[in-house]
Design a protein around this motif. Sequence first.
Motif, PDB file in Angstrom:
ATOM      1  N   GLN A  41       0.853  -1.183   0.000  1.00 40.88           N
ATOM      2  CA  GLN A  41       0.000   0.000   0.000  1.00 40.88           C
ATOM      3  C   GLN A  41       0.893   1.238   0.000  1.00 40.88           C
ATOM      4  O   GLN A  41       2.076   1.146   0.293  1.00 40.88           O
ATOM      5  CB  GLN A  41      -0.881  -0.006   1.251  1.00 40.88           C
ATOM      6  N   LEU A  82      -2.182   3.496  -7.776  1.00 43.75           N
ATOM      7  CA  LEU A  82      -2.708   2.157  -8.036  1.00 43.75           C
ATOM      8  C   LEU A  82      -2.146   1.619  -9.352  1.00 43.75           C
ATOM      9  O   LEU A  82      -1.818   0.431  -9.458  1.00 43.75           O
ATOM     10  CB  LEU A  82      -4.233   2.176  -8.071  1.00 43.75           C
ATOM     11  N   LYS A  83      -2.014   2.492 -10.347  1.00 44.96           N
ATOM     12  CA  LYS A  83      -1.435   2.069 -11.630  1.00 44.96           C
ATOM     13  C   LYS A  83       0.037   1.675 -11.481  1.00 44.96           C
ATOM     14  O   LYS A  83       0.544   0.852 -12.241  1.00 44.96           O
ATOM     15  CB  LYS A  83      -1.580   3.186 -12.661  1.00 44.96           C
ATOM     16  N   THR A 142      -1.737  -1.763  -3.966  1.00 47.33           N
ATOM     17  CA  THR A 142      -3.051  -2.371  -3.802  1.00 47.33           C
ATOM     18  C   THR A 142      -4.054  -1.385  -3.219  1.00 47.33           C
ATOM     19  O   THR A 142      -5.250  -1.463  -3.490  1.00 47.33           O
ATOM     20  CB  THR A 142      -2.984  -3.592  -2.874  1.00 47.33           C
ATOM     21  N   HIS A 143      -3.549  -0.476  -2.373  1.00 41.13           N
ATOM     22  CA  HIS A 143      -4.388   0.501  -1.695  1.00 41.13           C
ATOM     23  C   HIS A 143      -3.647   1.833  -1.618  1.00 41.13           C
ATOM     24  O   HIS A 143      -2.417   1.852  -1.604  1.00 41.13           O
ATOM     25  CB  HIS A 143      -4.707   0.084  -0.254  1.00 41.13           C
ATOM     26  N   VAL A 184     -11.163   5.488  -6.392  1.00 43.31           N
ATOM     27  CA  VAL A 184     -10.415   4.228  -6.304  1.00 43.31           C
ATOM     28  C   VAL A 184     -11.238   3.052  -5.815  1.00 43.31           C
ATOM     29  O   VAL A 184     -10.812   1.898  -5.929  1.00 43.31           O
ATOM     30  CB  VAL A 184      -9.174   4.382  -5.394  1.00 43.31           C
ATOM     31  N   HIS A 226      -9.929  -0.280  -2.272  1.00 40.81           N
ATOM     32  CA  HIS A 226      -8.541   0.159  -2.458  1.00 40.81           C
ATOM     33  C   HIS A 226      -8.155   1.311  -1.531  1.00 40.81           C
ATOM     34  O   HIS A 226      -7.101   1.927  -1.717  1.00 40.81           O
ATOM     35  CB  HIS A 226      -8.318   0.599  -3.906  1.00 40.81           C
TER      36      HIS A 226
END
Length: 260
Positions: free
Chosen positions: A86, A100-101, A105-106, A131, A135
């Motif tokens: 994360q 995120l890209k 994951t978060h 998101v 996420h």
Amino acid sequence: MRFRPCIDIHNGKVKQIVGGSLMDVGNQAKENFISDKDGGYYAGLYKDHGLKGGHIILLNPAGSEYYEEDVRQAELALKAYPGGLQIGGGINAENAPRFLKMGATHVIVTSYVFKDGRIQYENLEALKEAVGKEHLVLDLSCRKKDGRYYVVTDRWQKFTDVVLNLEVLDELSEYCDEFLIHAVDVEGKASGIEQELVKLLGTWNRIPITYAGGVRSEEDLSLLKKLGKGQIDVTIGSALDLFGGTMKFENVLSYCDSII
């Protein structure tokens, strides 16, 4: 109780600092450890051990001259372990999809949601829209004042009016997948856990909570496990041998039974 690893980045370096010492002016902080290894090294180590749900924290504000170097270190980590970590630090509804890209994951958020001392529901809804609840991690890091724990923002420098209690946990859990909670008064000091806070968190179990702050020994882990009723995950920074401390990484993993 699972072990959640961390990669804290400040002034373009992986570091461990005393949490309450962080200042935007001059990009200063009291440092416990500065690594000669980059974010990718630590992410690769966590991947090799099967650890998931750890967090990268960018400690410089977005306007800092070091922020983009912090982001570069984060990219190295996320490339080394896509889908395993994360990320937090300066996250808002506009830039959250970018991370995120990159492979996070978060996204982990505090100041954007707790702006001007209170919960900004418009921003919270915008994040959820950007998101998805699945996420989003809300960072409810807190400090004690007048016998109660208050959420703090802006690299833990500013108190909000939000008291951390069961009602707040219930309400905010509708917007996010997890909580990350640093006990800021003991963060980076390896002085023992914030027992009263852990007891509070141990009475609530709707979504996962990761606790950070003050862990210095297996005795602290045992106490955290007991007071948290085995349902609070833990992260360890300055006390871990990876960051110059005395607690052996492998022993912590074995104790926490953290491999998912």
